[in-house]
Design an enzyme around this catalytic site. Structure first.
Site, short mmCIF file in Angstrom:
data_model
loop_
_atom_site.label_atom_id
_atom_site.label_comp_id
_atom_site.label_asym_id
_atom_site.label_seq_id
_atom_site.Cartn_x
_atom_site.Cartn_y
_atom_site.Cartn_z
N SER A 253 0.85 -1.20 0.00
CA SER A 253 0.00 0.00 0.00
C SER A 253 0.88 1.24 0.00
CB SER A 253 -0.97 0.08 1.19
OG SER A 253 -2.01 -0.88 1.05
N SER A 291 -2.59 -3.51 -3.34
CA SER A 291 -1.99 -2.33 -2.72
C SER A 291 -3.07 -1.27 -2.55
CB SER A 291 -0.86 -1.78 -3.61
OG SER A 291 -0.30 -0.62 -3.06
N ASP A 293 -3.94 2.30 -2.37
CA ASP A 293 -3.27 3.53 -2.80
C ASP A 293 -4.23 4.70 -2.59
OD1 ASP A 293 -1.41 1.66 -3.56
OD2 ASP A 293 -1.82 1.81 -5.70
#
Length: 384
Positions: A253, A291, A293
């Site tokens: 992340s 991830s 984001d």
């Protein structure tokens, strides 16, 4: 004394200190704290080694606190907007920001399973300082540090969030394995906390744009520096991929907080947040499905506006803002800041060993510079 734009306070080189070229003009300390009023504080937790003993460690974690108007004005609204490139993550308080276009609390960044204690810590701290109203919507964001840290052990507590808030200050700030970034990895190297800033001329005025990144994303093969794909060319161990791990390469992340003292509308702040992926993309990321984001942008201008009070006697409030036709230089500054902040998080770091002997190697400076020279990148003179 080292130059803060290119070196840490203890003299270690930041990314531009290695001679890596960057566009744009940084602020005096090349950090989010170049933005008027912004303060940053950390609580860093590092103790224990050896095999994982859940609830006992080893611990490689912490909390980062970003205060838009400093500790003296924690509840004064700032125009704000947020954006998610990929939603496999958490940033609390964003529904209220979306509703009113204002950020009214500090921002905390920590690990994935410590959002709750940090949320409580933010409330404890603000209530203790006597906010103007009785309800709070803290902004707490996270990235996953379970490769190095006993993430299920409950080691980050509310008092650690309070400590980070209490330690917040302006000027040069630490980078690398500090605060919420302590246990993070980036492009298969030791990642964590990074920051950078740019100065932007607008008419007769000059404003700062700053970015703070908690970098915990990216597969090694995608790492790009100064436009050159160096990830596959750096001869360095890659334990997270070589030995296999819970998550595929690129998972993790990234949280980015963008600040400016330019007067902007909430919608313009959201537009700045939407430009963050363009800066991340310069470092090579593809925005992995695994991830989270998440990006937040705010403006410290227009103090006293965008209030939301029960018994306000105000008939109107006024916002002064940069015309939309003049916004492009601020977009460019965001992109430049984010790219450099990620590379600072990588460059200003050391190898870390965490739970079960899991190893996150530091980005090797010599190997990086060799790859850039082979790619015909014109490097500046290294500074210290």
């Amino acid at each position: 004394m080292p130059a803060p734009a290119s070196s840490t306070v203890d003299g270690r080189p930041r990314a531009r200190g290695l001679g890596i070229p960057f566009a744009g003009r940084p602020g005096p300390v090349n950090a989010i704290t170049d933005v008027t009023g912004v303060e940053v504080g950390y609580t860093t937790l590092v103790h224990g080694e050896g095999p994982l003993r859940s609830g006992e460690g080893p611990v490689r974690s912490g909390v980062t606190a970003i205060l838009p108007r400093g500790r003296s004005k924690p509840a004064q609204p700032c125009a704000a907007g947020w954006f998610a490139l990929n939603g496999n993550g958490e940033m609390t308080g964003t529904s209220w920001i979306e509703e009113v276009g204002a950020l009214t609390t500090p921002v905390l960044i920590t690990n994935t399973h410590a959002v709750g204690p940090c949320h409580q810590g933010a409330i404890d701290w603000m209530v203790g300082r006597g906010p103007a109203r009785g309800w709070l919507m803290p902004v707490v964001a996270e990235t996953f540090d379970g490769y190095l840290n006993d993430i299920n052990g409950g080691h980050v507590r509310a008092e650690h969030a309070v400590s980070a808030l209490e330690s917040a200050a302006g000027g040069p700030i630490a980078e690398g394995s500090v605060g919420g970034g302590t246990g993070m990895n980036c492009y298969g190297f030791k990642g964590g906390s990074g920051t950078a800033s740019r100065l932007v001329r607008h008419g007769a005025d000059e404003y700062a744009v700053g970015a703070f990144v908690q970098a915990n994303f990216g597969a090694r093969r995608h790492l790009t520096v100064a436009g050159r794909p160096v990830g596959l060319r750096i001869a360095a161990e890659n334990p997270m991929e070589d030995r296999g791990w819970l998550a595929p390469p690129g998972a993790g992340s990234v949280i980015v907080v963008v600040a400016t003292d330019a007067p902007l509308l909430p919608g313009q702040c959201k537009a700045l947040a939407r430009r963050v992926p363009l800066g991340l993309g310069r470092t090579g990321t593809i925005g992995s499905h695994f991830s989270g984001d998440l990006f937040l942008a705010f403006s410290t201008a227009n103090e006293g506006a965008l209030t939301s009070e029960f018994d306000s006697d105000r008939t109107y409030e006024t916002l002064r803002f940069v015309p939309w036709g003049g916004i492009n230089p601020f977009y460019e500054a965001v992109i430049q800041c984010v790219e450099e902040a990620v590379l600072n998080a990588l460059v200003v770091n050391e190898t870390m060993v965490g739970r079960d002997g899991h190893r996150s190697p530091a980005l090797p400076h010599d190997e990086l510079l060799r790859c850039l020279r082979e790619g015909n990148v014109e490097l500046g003179e290294p500074t210290s």
